[in-house]
Design an enzyme around this catalytic site. Structure first.
Site, PDB file in Angstrom:
ATOM      1  N   HIS A  69       1.056  -1.044  -0.149  1.00 13.82           N
ATOM      2  CA  HIS A  69      -0.077   0.182  -0.091  1.00 13.82           C
ATOM      3  C   HIS A  69       0.943   1.057   0.045  1.00 13.82           C
ATOM      4  CE1 HIS A  69       0.709   0.456   4.280  1.00 13.82           C
ATOM      5  NE2 HIS A  69       0.240  -0.484   4.552  1.00 13.82           N
ATOM      6  N   HIS A 106       4.145   1.444   2.479  1.00 17.25           N
ATOM      7  CA  HIS A 106       5.249   0.734   1.935  1.00 17.25           C
ATOM      8  C   HIS A 106       6.000   1.614   0.954  1.00 17.25           C
ATOM      9  CE1 HIS A 106       2.485  -2.563   3.046  1.00 17.25           C
ATOM     10  NE2 HIS A 106       3.399  -2.260   3.871  1.00 17.25           N
ATOM     11  N   CYS A 120       2.751 -11.389  19.288  1.00 12.96           N
ATOM     12  CA  CYS A 120       1.790 -11.026  18.108  1.00 12.96           C
ATOM     13  C   CYS A 120       2.321 -11.098  16.781  1.00 12.96           C
ATOM     14  CB  CYS A 120       1.882  -9.212  18.067  1.00 12.96           C
ATOM     15  SG  CYS A 120       0.978  -8.410  16.751  1.00 12.96           S
ATOM     16  N   CYS A 171       3.144  -8.471  14.119  1.00 10.05           N
ATOM     17  CA  CYS A 171       4.557  -7.564  14.632  1.00 10.05           C
ATOM     18  C   CYS A 171       5.619  -8.841  14.177  1.00 10.05           C
ATOM     19  CB  CYS A 171       4.564  -7.139  15.726  1.00 10.05           C
ATOM     20  SG  CYS A 171       3.612  -5.735  15.924  1.00 10.05           S
ATOM     21  N   CYS A 180      -2.882  -6.234  20.411  1.00 17.14           N
ATOM     22  CA  CYS A 180      -1.526  -5.498  20.128  1.00 17.14           C
ATOM     23  C   CYS A 180      -2.046  -3.928  19.913  1.00 17.14           C
ATOM     24  CB  CYS A 180      -0.678  -6.281  19.001  1.00 17.14           C
ATOM     25  SG  CYS A 180       0.223  -5.066  18.176  1.00 17.14           S
ATOM     26  N   HIS A 203      -1.483  -3.628  15.845  1.00 17.69           N
ATOM     27  CA  HIS A 203      -2.428  -4.383  15.124  1.00 17.69           C
ATOM     28  C   HIS A 203      -4.052  -4.368  15.372  1.00 17.69           C
ATOM     29  CE1 HIS A 203       1.563  -5.592  13.272  1.00 17.69           C
ATOM     30  NE2 HIS A 203       0.736  -5.439  12.118  1.00 17.69           N
ATOM     31  N   LYS A 237      -2.344   4.486  11.874  1.00 20.05           N
ATOM     32  CA  LYS A 237      -1.633   4.190  10.768  1.00 20.05           C
ATOM     33  C   LYS A 237      -2.300   3.376   9.640  1.00 20.05           C
ATOM     34  CE  LYS A 237       2.393   1.220  10.353  1.00 20.05           C
ATOM     35  NZ  LYS A 237       2.458  -0.371  10.297  1.00 20.05           N
ATOM     36  N   LYS A 286      -2.988  -2.467   5.831  1.00 21.02           N
ATOM     37  CA  LYS A 286      -4.095  -3.573   5.109  1.00 21.02           C
ATOM     38  C   LYS A 286      -4.856  -4.387   6.211  1.00 21.02           C
ATOM     39  CE  LYS A 286      -3.523  -3.430   0.617  1.00 21.02           C
ATOM     40  NZ  LYS A 286      -4.785  -4.074  -0.344  1.00 21.02           N
TER      41      LYS A 286
HETATM   42  N1  MSP Z   1       9.205  -7.239   7.590  1.00 24.55           N
HETATM   43  C1  MSP Z   1       9.297  -6.137   8.565  1.00 24.55           C
HETATM   44  C2  MSP Z   1      10.651  -5.447   8.257  1.00 24.55           C
HETATM   45  C3  MSP Z   1      11.879  -6.228   8.380  1.00 24.55           C
HETATM   46  S1  MSP Z   1      13.287  -5.234   8.154  1.00 24.55           S
HETATM   47  C4  MSP Z   1      14.635  -5.993   8.418  1.00 24.55           C
HETATM   48  C5  MSP Z   1       8.146  -5.115   8.473  1.00 24.55           C
HETATM   49  N2  MSP Z   1       7.485  -5.204   7.133  1.00 24.55           N
HETATM   50  S2  MSP Z   1       6.370  -4.508   6.800  1.00 24.55           S
HETATM   51  O1  MSP Z   1       5.879  -4.853   5.339  1.00 24.55           O
HETATM   52  O2  MSP Z   1       5.141  -4.569   7.695  1.00 24.55           O
HETATM   53  O3  MSP Z   1       6.558  -2.925   7.030  1.00 24.55           O
HETATM   54  C6  MSP Z   1       7.703  -2.214   6.549  1.00 24.55           C
HETATM   55  C7  MSP Z   1       7.635  -0.837   6.483  1.00 24.55           C
HETATM   56  O4  MSP Z   1       6.684  -0.353   5.700  1.00 24.55           O
HETATM   57  C8  MSP Z   1       7.424  -0.269   7.674  1.00 24.55           C
HETATM   58  O5  MSP Z   1       8.368  -0.075   8.524  1.00 24.55           O
HETATM   59  C9  MSP Z   1       7.151   1.371   7.198  1.00 24.55           C
HETATM   60  O6  MSP Z   1       8.423   1.615   6.874  1.00 24.55           O
HETATM   61  C10 MSP Z   1       6.241   1.040   6.085  1.00 24.55           C
HETATM   62  N3  MSP Z   1       4.837   1.308   6.398  1.00 24.55           N
HETATM   63  C11 MSP Z   1       3.972   0.372   6.561  1.00 24.55           C
HETATM   64  N4  MSP Z   1       2.951   1.076   6.856  1.00 24.55           N
HETATM   65  C12 MSP Z   1       3.063   2.266   6.836  1.00 24.55           C
HETATM   66  C13 MSP Z   1       2.228   3.555   6.889  1.00 24.55           C
HETATM   67  N5  MSP Z   1       1.127   3.514   7.320  1.00 24.55           N
HETATM   68  N6  MSP Z   1       3.029   4.526   6.890  1.00 24.55           N
HETATM   69  C14 MSP Z   1       4.541   4.766   6.477  1.00 24.55           C
HETATM   70  N7  MSP Z   1       5.035   3.636   6.594  1.00 24.55           N
HETATM   71  C15 MSP Z   1       4.366   2.356   6.454  1.00 24.55           C
HETATM   72  O7  MSP Z   1       7.888  -4.487   9.275  1.00 24.55           O
END
Ligand code: MSP
Length: 522
Positions: free
Chosen positions: A21, A24, A130, A133, A155, A158, A305, A308
């Protein structure tokens, strides 16, 4: 930082349980802008992104979809995560998957080294986990559930129930590193930024660290613990190591020595893993800690935040299909102060597109190129020094000033500030054209020198803008550079001397950089 130094930048590796989304994509764009800027500054830049594919979360999603976790990961990587990079024009140098052999083998190597050095022991753990997380939670991380989860502890991130786990696992002696980490934060304040995240990390570590459970025995979707194959490596321990394995740890010592340490761009939700667990792991292995961990803010929807799992995710293509990748990149870098939370709104995106990109920048470029075509038959004019006034000197001074200011802002990772400074030149050039009225000067041949001077100044100003904006809006900058008859590609132009004109002889036709968009407000 001096030109030519190494700049190794990473994004988090993304879970493949679902599709991307805009949250990311936001992280990807921020890291990409920094990487592109450093490349144009002549630094030995290497930009890594990738996917996090092990653990219970992925296993459960795959099982629910009736496929193996590897099949699920392959599908999501091919159909969603790699295409995302095209959608938002990401210039990564490598893409690591935690199921790559180059990763798995060297995670085992790293773990074995820690085991041999006495940093790993067996113990029993009982706690709340969790799966969202992929983390054991402290009581203080939990809140009372609402709605369907009323009466349960959930959590705080989440809003889903945690699970009580009791397992016999391998532990990493993380508590040994409490003082060394506190010393690190003290001695190198830039190590964790921004300040709000740094403070949170320091107070967390001050409360004292416990040892970390680094293996799981109840499922097998992970990297096997080398000395005991009945365990798989804890998914975060595995994932964090991607930054080292992709950079050559265990496989290419020379590359690793050249690139390491890295600058990690992460969401603030996972800053703790990167600023506490990761440096402790590296210290235990006798390796250098990262150069910096920067925890940016969240994109919020309805004050929460975007995610998904809460069904608030917006797919990046929903924006790029209408506005294009440049506008996507520009909007998120400009509208949100990097490091703070920000809300996305279609109205704001649309308003900024129109005012700043289409009218402010795009229109300026079209008008200047059209006037050179009309009044000089497309031949790039040269300023006549005797016709130079304070107005031209002011523009030249602004070009230098904003170049230095933007570079300084990027050094602090203040991407939004860099854009604000660059936009001072956009605004000043627009004001300059309005006051100088080249269309008026063109009416009288006696003003030929002034006309050449004004349009030459404007054109060179646009050249400076193309070079400075190339990391943020690469497509538009490339089109503009071609129209200005710039020499070589815009990406090859040194960003720290963006104001040095390297243009050719004739302008080329320029299509609208940011065409008018009819937005369906429904
Ligand atoms: N897999 C772990 C990270 C491992 S790094 C060694 C993880 N993945 S994740 O897909 O859930 O999220 C990764 C990153 O996506 C978050 O840290 C952040 O950088 C970004 N984001 C996810 N949702 C977000 C928002 N709503 N806003 C901004 N960034 C967000 O965590």
């Amino acid at each position: 930082m001096s030109a030519g130094s190494a700049f190794y930048i990473t994004t988090p590796i993304f879970y493949v349980n679902d599709v991307p989304h805009i949250g990311h994509a936001y992280t990807e764009v921020a890291a990409d802008v920094l990487a592109r800027w450093h490349r144009q500054a002549g630094d030995d830049t290497w930009f890594l992104t990738g996917t996090d594919e092990h653990g219970q979360k992925i296993l459960r999603t795959a099982t629910a979809n009736g496929v193996t976790p590897k099949e699920w990961a392959d599908k999501l990587v091919a159909e969603a995560w790699q295409p995302l990079l095209q959608t938002i024009d990401i210039s990564n140098d490598d893409f690591i998957r935690t199921t790559d052999e180059r990763h798995e083998v060297n995670v085992q190597l790293f773990l074995q080294r820690l085991y041999d050095a006495g940093y790993i022991y067996t113990g029993e753990y009982e706690g709340y986990y969790c799966v969202g997380c992929e983390e054991y939670k402290q009581q203080s991380d939990l809140v009372d559930g609402t709605g369907q989860y009323e009466g349960q502890l959930v959590c705080a991130i989440h809003s889903k129930p945690v699970e009580l786990l009791k397992e016999r696992n391998y532990f990493f002696r993380m508590s040994d590193f409490t003082q060394r980490l506190l010393d690190l934060y003290e001695e190198r304040p830039e190590f964790v930024q921004p300040e709000s995240v740094r403070n949170e990390i320091i107070s967390f570590v001050r409360r004292g660290l416990t040892d970390l459970s680094i293996s799981r025995q109840t499922f097998d979707w992970g990297i096997k613990v080398p000395w005991d194959e009945s365990h798989v490596v804890y998914v975060w321990f595995d994932a964090l190591l991607n930054y080292a394995t992709a950079a050559g740890y265990g496989s290419d010592d020379e590359k690793f020595a050249r690139l390491w340490p890295a600058t990690h761009i992460v969401g603030k939700d996972i800053a703790r893993f990167h600023a506490v667990i990761w440096p402790a792991m590296l210290m235990a292995a006798g390796l250098e800690v990262p150069k910096q961990v920067y925890g940016h803010g969240w994109l919020l929807v309805g004050g929460e935040k975007m995610s998904k799992s809460k069904l608030t995710g917006i797919a990046p293509e929903q924006i790029t299909d209408t506005f294009g990748s440049d506008a996507f990149r520009y909007y998120f870098m400009r509208a949100i102060s990097f490091g703070q939370d920000g809300s996305f709104s279609w109205e704001d995106l649309s308003a900024r597109y129109q005012a700043e990109l289409a009218n402010g920048f795009g229109n300026l470029a079209s008008r200047v190129v059209a006037m050179v075509t009309r009044y000089f038959d497309g031949v790039v004019p040269t300023a006549v020094e005797s016709a130079v006034t304070d107005a031209e000197l002011a523009i030249r001074a602004t070009e230098r000033r904003v170049t230095a200011a933007a570079d300084e802002a990027i050094e602090r990772l203040a991407v939004h500030e860099a854009l604000t400074r660059i936009w001072e030149l956009v605004d000043e050039l627009n004001g300059y054209i309005t006051t100088q009225e080249p269309w008026g000067l063109a009416k009288d041949p006696a003003n030929a020198d002034r006309l050449a001077t004004v349009l030459s100044t404007a054109l060179r100003g646009l050249g400076t803008l193309a070079v400075l904006l190339s990391p943020v809006v690469p497509e538009a900058a490339a089109k503009l550079w071609t129209a200005l008859a710039g020499v070589g590609t815009v990406q090859e132009q040194s960003i720290r001397s963006a104001y040095d004109w390297r243009g050719g002889e004739r302008v080329q036709p320029l299509e609208a950089l940011f065409p008018r968009i009819e937005v369906d407000a429904s």
